[in-house]
Design a protein around this motif. Structure first.
Motif, PDB file in Angstrom:
ATOM      1  N   ASP A   1       0.718  -1.091  -0.008  1.00 43.47           N
ATOM      2  CA  ASP A   1      -0.252  -0.075  -0.004  1.00 43.47           C
ATOM      3  C   ASP A   1       0.864   1.237   0.054  1.00 43.47           C
ATOM      4  O   ASP A   1       0.646   2.351  -0.759  1.00 43.47           O
ATOM      5  N   VAL A   2       1.800   1.234   0.794  1.00 39.46           N
ATOM      6  CA  VAL A   2       2.983   2.500   0.703  1.00 39.46           C
ATOM      7  C   VAL A   2       3.364   2.648  -0.576  1.00 39.46           C
ATOM      8  O   VAL A   2       3.537   3.821  -1.171  1.00 39.46           O
ATOM      9  N   LEU A   3       4.150   1.552  -1.086  1.00 40.99           N
ATOM     10  CA  LEU A   3       4.951   1.639  -2.272  1.00 40.99           C
ATOM     11  C   LEU A   3       3.829   2.166  -3.424  1.00 40.99           C
ATOM     12  O   LEU A   3       4.001   2.971  -4.220  1.00 40.99           O
ATOM     13  N   GLN A   4       2.629   1.479  -3.566  1.00 40.26           N
ATOM     14  CA  GLN A   4       1.759   1.811  -4.427  1.00 40.26           C
ATOM     15  C   GLN A   4       1.086   3.379  -4.358  1.00 40.26           C
ATOM     16  O   GLN A   4       0.825   4.116  -5.384  1.00 40.26           O
ATOM     17  N   GLY A   5       1.250   3.725  -3.155  1.00 39.53           N
ATOM     18  CA  GLY A   5       0.876   4.959  -2.798  1.00 39.53           C
ATOM     19  C   GLY A   5       1.577   6.100  -3.085  1.00 39.53           C
ATOM     20  O   GLY A   5       1.070   7.329  -3.274  1.00 39.53           O
ATOM     21  N   ILE A   6       3.054   5.726  -3.322  1.00 44.20           N
ATOM     22  CA  ILE A   6       3.892   6.881  -3.794  1.00 44.20           C
ATOM     23  C   ILE A   6       4.203   6.624  -5.347  1.00 44.20           C
ATOM     24  O   ILE A   6       5.183   7.025  -5.894  1.00 44.20           O
ATOM     25  N   GLY A   7       3.304   5.834  -5.916  1.00 39.90           N
ATOM     26  CA  GLY A   7       3.318   5.587  -7.330  1.00 39.90           C
ATOM     27  C   GLY A   7       4.308   4.500  -7.843  1.00 39.90           C
ATOM     28  O   GLY A   7       4.699   4.739  -9.129  1.00 39.90           O
ATOM     29  N   MET A   8       4.578   3.602  -7.023  1.00 35.40           N
ATOM     30  CA  MET A   8       5.619   2.687  -7.592  1.00 35.40           C
ATOM     31  C   MET A   8       4.811   1.244  -7.546  1.00 35.40           C
ATOM     32  O   MET A   8       3.762   1.122  -7.459  1.00 35.40           O
ATOM     33  N   TYR A   9       5.705   0.479  -8.558  1.00 30.09           N
ATOM     34  CA  TYR A   9       5.058  -0.993  -8.736  1.00 30.09           C
ATOM     35  C   TYR A   9       5.721  -1.843  -7.889  1.00 30.09           C
ATOM     36  O   TYR A   9       6.720  -2.342  -8.419  1.00 30.09           O
ATOM     37  N   PRO A  10       5.231  -2.443  -6.861  1.00 29.42           N
ATOM     38  CA  PRO A  10       5.848  -3.633  -6.076  1.00 29.42           C
ATOM     39  C   PRO A  10       5.838  -4.777  -6.586  1.00 29.42           C
ATOM     40  O   PRO A  10       4.503  -5.377  -6.638  1.00 29.42           O
ATOM     41  N   LEU A  11       6.789  -5.447  -7.156  1.00 29.63           N
ATOM     42  CA  LEU A  11       6.750  -6.736  -7.674  1.00 29.63           C
ATOM     43  C   LEU A  11       7.068  -7.788  -6.509  1.00 29.63           C
ATOM     44  O   LEU A  11       8.296  -8.049  -5.932  1.00 29.63           O
ATOM     45  N   HIS A  12       6.008  -8.518  -6.031  1.00 29.00           N
ATOM     46  CA  HIS A  12       6.204  -9.401  -4.909  1.00 29.00           C
ATOM     47  C   HIS A  12       6.896 -10.589  -5.089  1.00 29.00           C
ATOM     48  O   HIS A  12       6.372 -11.458  -5.950  1.00 29.00           O
ATOM     49  N   LEU A  13       8.245 -10.946  -4.700  1.00 31.76           N
ATOM     50  CA  LEU A  13       8.710 -12.212  -4.877  1.00 31.76           C
ATOM     51  C   LEU A  13       8.381 -13.089  -3.442  1.00 31.76           C
ATOM     52  O   LEU A  13       8.728 -12.601  -2.454  1.00 31.76           O
ATOM     53  N   LYS A  14       7.513 -13.993  -3.552  1.00 33.54           N
ATOM     54  CA  LYS A  14       7.060 -15.018  -2.625  1.00 33.54           C
ATOM     55  C   LYS A  14       8.459 -15.838  -2.128  1.00 33.54           C
ATOM     56  O   LYS A  14       8.138 -16.486  -0.978  1.00 33.54           O
ATOM     57  N   ARG A  15       9.317 -16.184  -2.991  1.00 29.97           N
ATOM     58  CA  ARG A  15      10.392 -17.112  -2.694  1.00 29.97           C
ATOM     59  C   ARG A  15      11.585 -16.131  -2.962  1.00 29.97           C
ATOM     60  O   ARG A  15      11.605 -15.537  -3.904  1.00 29.97           O
ATOM     61  N   GLU A  16      12.541 -16.310  -1.762  1.00 32.42           N
ATOM     62  CA  GLU A  16      13.821 -15.545  -1.842  1.00 32.42           C
ATOM     63  C   GLU A  16      14.728 -16.124  -2.711  1.00 32.42           C
ATOM     64  O   GLU A  16      14.757 -17.310  -2.791  1.00 32.42           O
ATOM     65  N   ILE A  17      16.016 -15.403  -3.278  1.00 29.85           N
ATOM     66  CA  ILE A  17      17.010 -15.672  -4.029  1.00 29.85           C
ATOM     67  C   ILE A  17      17.835 -14.648  -3.902  1.00 29.85           C
ATOM     68  O   ILE A  17      17.527 -13.520  -4.009  1.00 29.85           O
ATOM     69  N   ASP A  18      19.446 -15.073  -3.950  1.00 30.99           N
ATOM     70  CA  ASP A  18      20.357 -13.983  -3.780  1.00 30.99           C
ATOM     71  C   ASP A  18      19.910 -13.218  -5.236  1.00 30.99           C
ATOM     72  O   ASP A  18      20.010 -13.619  -6.333  1.00 30.99           O
ATOM     73  N   ALA A  19      20.213 -11.840  -4.976  1.00 30.70           N
ATOM     74  CA  ALA A  19      19.942 -10.762  -6.068  1.00 30.70           C
ATOM     75  C   ALA A  19      18.779 -10.467  -6.430  1.00 30.70           C
ATOM     76  O   ALA A  19      18.280  -9.904  -7.691  1.00 30.70           O
ATOM     77  N   HIS A  20      17.681 -11.292  -5.949  1.00 31.44           N
ATOM     78  CA  HIS A  20      16.217 -11.033  -6.564  1.00 31.44           C
ATOM     79  C   HIS A  20      16.338 -11.547  -7.748  1.00 31.44           C
ATOM     80  O   HIS A  20      16.604 -12.694  -8.275  1.00 31.44           O
ATOM     81  N   ILE A  21      15.186 -10.781  -8.681  1.00 33.80           N
ATOM     82  CA  ILE A  21      15.057 -11.035 -10.288  1.00 33.80           C
ATOM     83  C   ILE A  21      15.834 -10.177 -10.927  1.00 33.80           C
ATOM     84  O   ILE A  21      16.637 -10.768 -11.873  1.00 33.80           O
ATOM     85  N   ALA A  22      15.622  -9.160 -10.922  1.00 33.03           N
ATOM     86  CA  ALA A  22      16.079  -7.851 -11.922  1.00 33.03           C
ATOM     87  C   ALA A  22      17.570  -7.984 -12.046  1.00 33.03           C
ATOM     88  O   ALA A  22      18.148  -8.111 -13.058  1.00 33.03           O
ATOM     89  N   ASP A  23      18.088  -7.924 -10.847  1.00 29.14           N
ATOM     90  CA  ASP A  23      19.728  -8.027 -11.010  1.00 29.14           C
ATOM     91  C   ASP A  23      20.336  -9.186 -11.243  1.00 29.14           C
ATOM     92  O   ASP A  23      21.516  -9.180 -11.934  1.00 29.14           O
ATOM     93  N   ARG A  24      19.554 -10.268 -11.537  1.00 32.97           N
ATOM     94  CA  ARG A  24      20.033 -11.499 -12.027  1.00 32.97           C
ATOM     95  C   ARG A  24      20.166 -11.459 -13.302  1.00 32.97           C
ATOM     96  O   ARG A  24      21.097 -11.926 -14.033  1.00 32.97           O
ATOM     97  N   PHE A  25      19.234 -10.715 -14.077  1.00 30.30           N
ATOM     98  CA  PHE A  25      19.301 -10.639 -15.546  1.00 30.30           C
ATOM     99  C   PHE A  25      20.179  -9.464 -15.652  1.00 30.30           C
ATOM    100  O   PHE A  25      21.270  -9.820 -16.680  1.00 30.30           O
ATOM    101  N   LEU A  26      20.429  -8.305 -14.848  1.00 26.33           N
ATOM    102  CA  LEU A  26      21.458  -7.506 -15.068  1.00 26.33           C
ATOM    103  C   LEU A  26      22.968  -8.070 -15.269  1.00 26.33           C
ATOM    104  O   LEU A  26      23.753  -7.830 -15.972  1.00 26.33           O
ATOM    105  N   GLU A  27      23.253  -8.876 -14.044  1.00 26.69           N
ATOM    106  CA  GLU A  27      24.266  -9.717 -13.810  1.00 26.69           C
ATOM    107  C   GLU A  27      24.762 -10.647 -15.275  1.00 26.69           C
ATOM    108  O   GLU A  27      25.976 -10.398 -15.726  1.00 26.69           O
ATOM    109  N   ALA A  28      23.787 -11.290 -15.839  1.00 23.35           N
ATOM    110  CA  ALA A  28      23.792 -12.039 -16.790  1.00 23.35           C
ATOM    111  C   ALA A  28      24.733 -11.233 -18.106  1.00 23.35           C
ATOM    112  O   ALA A  28      25.566 -11.535 -18.593  1.00 23.35           O
ATOM    113  N   VAL A  29      23.705  -9.969 -18.306  1.00 29.75           N
ATOM    114  CA  VAL A  29      23.984  -9.007 -19.569  1.00 29.75           C
ATOM    115  C   VAL A  29      25.543  -8.463 -19.041  1.00 29.75           C
ATOM    116  O   VAL A  29      26.282  -8.490 -20.197  1.00 29.75           O
TER     117      VAL A  29
END
Length: 487
Positions: A165-193
């Motif tokens: 609610d807080v994040l959406q209230g300030i205009g952001m898009y919270p991408l909820h990861l229900k299972r944790e992993i090192d570096a999450h999702i986006a940075d793993r793509f960036l790391e590969a590139v």
């Protein structure tokens, strides 16, 4: 009363968070031991004030209050949301959480900007692990909407929802990861590139500039509005994703990439990367590069917004959420005064080579004011689909004064005539009390079935006549009825 957010760590990311919350109307309390923190955050905030409001086509909330504090305990006083952005050292972060939890409200959310640590690692030494989540943003935080919200089983559903609610209230898009992993999702793509790019430079295949051009002139633009899988689905043609996989799947066995390995960061490789990067961008200062980046992002995001697609659809929905202008004539507080029809910031892409708002954008602003007034009197989407609309027959704009990007403009509208097929409007554009321009417009009601002039429906006719009657007692504004060269 404004909501309060605490920012712990005021570097590039912390400063971006501070700007995002402030411009969303929150009071922000900052703790950072760096004696230069106030200056650095001030510079980031100046860039945010210049660029972020231009993403909205309605007035932003009143800016919150920014304060700097000598201790974390002072900074978290009254905060319902706390964003930790200290350096990426696990022991430091855990120590910070112990101090925060000794002084903050038990029901405050503590979000971490960490790009690599899992939330279970952050929660390890905490007295209230359920309070801590990962909220990993992307730079510049005040413009990019994505934030990776990573949680564990220790986080109760209400804590997760509160963070969303807080994040959406300030205009952001919270991408909820229900299972944790090192570096999450986006940075793993960036790391590969990043790894593949290092190899391309190491092997002498490409320079830093060539690699950047491959991204920004090609798939980067596609990814910005469609992501990875949707892009490939389109690439599969009418047969879709299955055809794409059948066609290109065998390529995965070919030696196209070295992602399973990475070159040693030798002095020679580091020198090559640094030298190429200096040759590519060294003629710009960091602040200049930030402004160039912001200009481009605003243009891309506003372009997506015009198409109601991807991140642009998020911006459009946000505008509807915070728009303070009444949608109906009956909701206007005082009809005896000019009606507020537009209130917004001048976006970066509205300026011209003279550094002020392009003349075509005056027409756009006045056109938006006309559209809003039409909606107020009942000529909305449903009416246009079933009955007709108003076509502009004549327009006269007077340019009185200049205005620059980031300034807040408003348009006040007078209904000069509203009878029969005619609607005669006079718009005045202001920045504060300063008159910037006037726009006079004669519109004719047209049947969209016959494409000929026609009488408006009874509801629209009644509301239009009511607005015209209320405004008939106002003083006639300067410029009404003027023509070019006549005063």
């Amino acid at each position: 009363m404004a909501q309060v957010a605490a920012i712990i760590g005021g570097g590039v990311i912390g400063g971006g968070w501070a700007a995002r919350f402030l411009l969303a109307g929150w009071d922000v309390r900052v703790f950072d031991p760096d004696p230069e923190a106030e200056r650095k955050i001030g510079e980031v905030l100046a860039n945010a004030r210049r660029s972020l409001p231009g993403l909205s086509d309605v007035a932003m909330p009143a800016e919150g209050k920014l304060s700097f504090h000598e201790t974390m305990s002072e900074a978290v006083d009254g905060a319902i949301y706390i964003q930790e952005s200290v350096p990426e050292r696990l022991e430091l972060k855990q120590k910070v959480y112990q101090t925060l939890q000794a002084h903050c409200a038990p029901d405050a959310v503590i979000g971490s900007s960490t790009s690599g640590f899992k939330p279970s690692e952050l929660q390890g030494c905490a007295s209230r692990p359920e309070q801590i989540v990962v909220t990993h943003p992307f730079n510049p935080v005040y413009l990019l909407p994505l934030v990776e919200l990573v949680t564990t089983e220790a986080n109760a559903p209400e804590v997760v929802q509160q963070a969303k609610d807080v994040l959406q209230g300030i205009g952001m898009y919270p991408l909820h990861l229900k299972r944790e992993i090192d570096a999450h999702i986006a940075d793993r793509f960036l790391e590969a590139v990043w790894r593949e790019a290092l190899w391309l430079i190491n092997d002498g295949i490409a320079t830093t500039e060539e690699i950047d051009n491959a991204i920004r002139y090609g798939f980067g633009l596609r990814w910005a509005q469609m992501g990875l899988f949707e892009t490939y689905r389109v690439a599969g043609g009418e047969a879709g994703m299955r055809h794409f996989i059948a066609q290109f799947g065998p390529c995965l066995e070919w030696p196209w990439t070295k992602l399973m390995d990475v070159p040693d960061l030798t002095d020679e490789l580091i020198d090559a990367i640094a030298g190429q990067s200096d040759a590519q961008s060294g003629h710009h200062s960091i602040r200049e590069l930030e402004r160039i980046r912001d200009n481009n992002l605003v243009s891309i995001l506003r372009g997506l917004k015009a198409q109601d697609w991807g991140a642009g659809a998020l911006l459009k929905a946000r505008d509807k959420q915070i728009d303070p202008i009444p949608a109906q004539l009956d909701d206007v507080a005082d009809l005896s005064k000019p009606i507020l029809t537009v209130e917004r910031a001048v976006p970066l892409d509205w300026t011209d080579y003279n550094g002020h708002m392009n003349e075509v954008r005056y027409l756009q602003a006045f056109g938006d004011a006309t559209d809003r007034f039409m909606m107020m009197v009942g000529c909305d989407g449903d009416y246009i689909q079933s009955t007709g609309s108003y076509f502009t027959a004549e327009t006269h704009i007077r340019h009185v004064d200049e205005v620059h990007a980031g300034a807040t403009i408003r348009v006040e509208t007078l209904c000069i005539l509203g009878e029969g097929k005619k609607m005669h409007l006079f718009h005045q554009m202001f920045e504060g009390d300063r008159l910037l321009a006037t726009g006079e417009h004669m519109l004719i009601h047209v049947s969209l079935e016959t494409r000929k002039s026609s009488q408006p429906g009874p509801v629209v006719a009644e509301r239009l006549a009511r607005a015209a009657a209320a405004h008939s007692n106002l003083p006639r504004p300067e410029g009404l009825g003027a023509a070019v060269g006549k005063r």
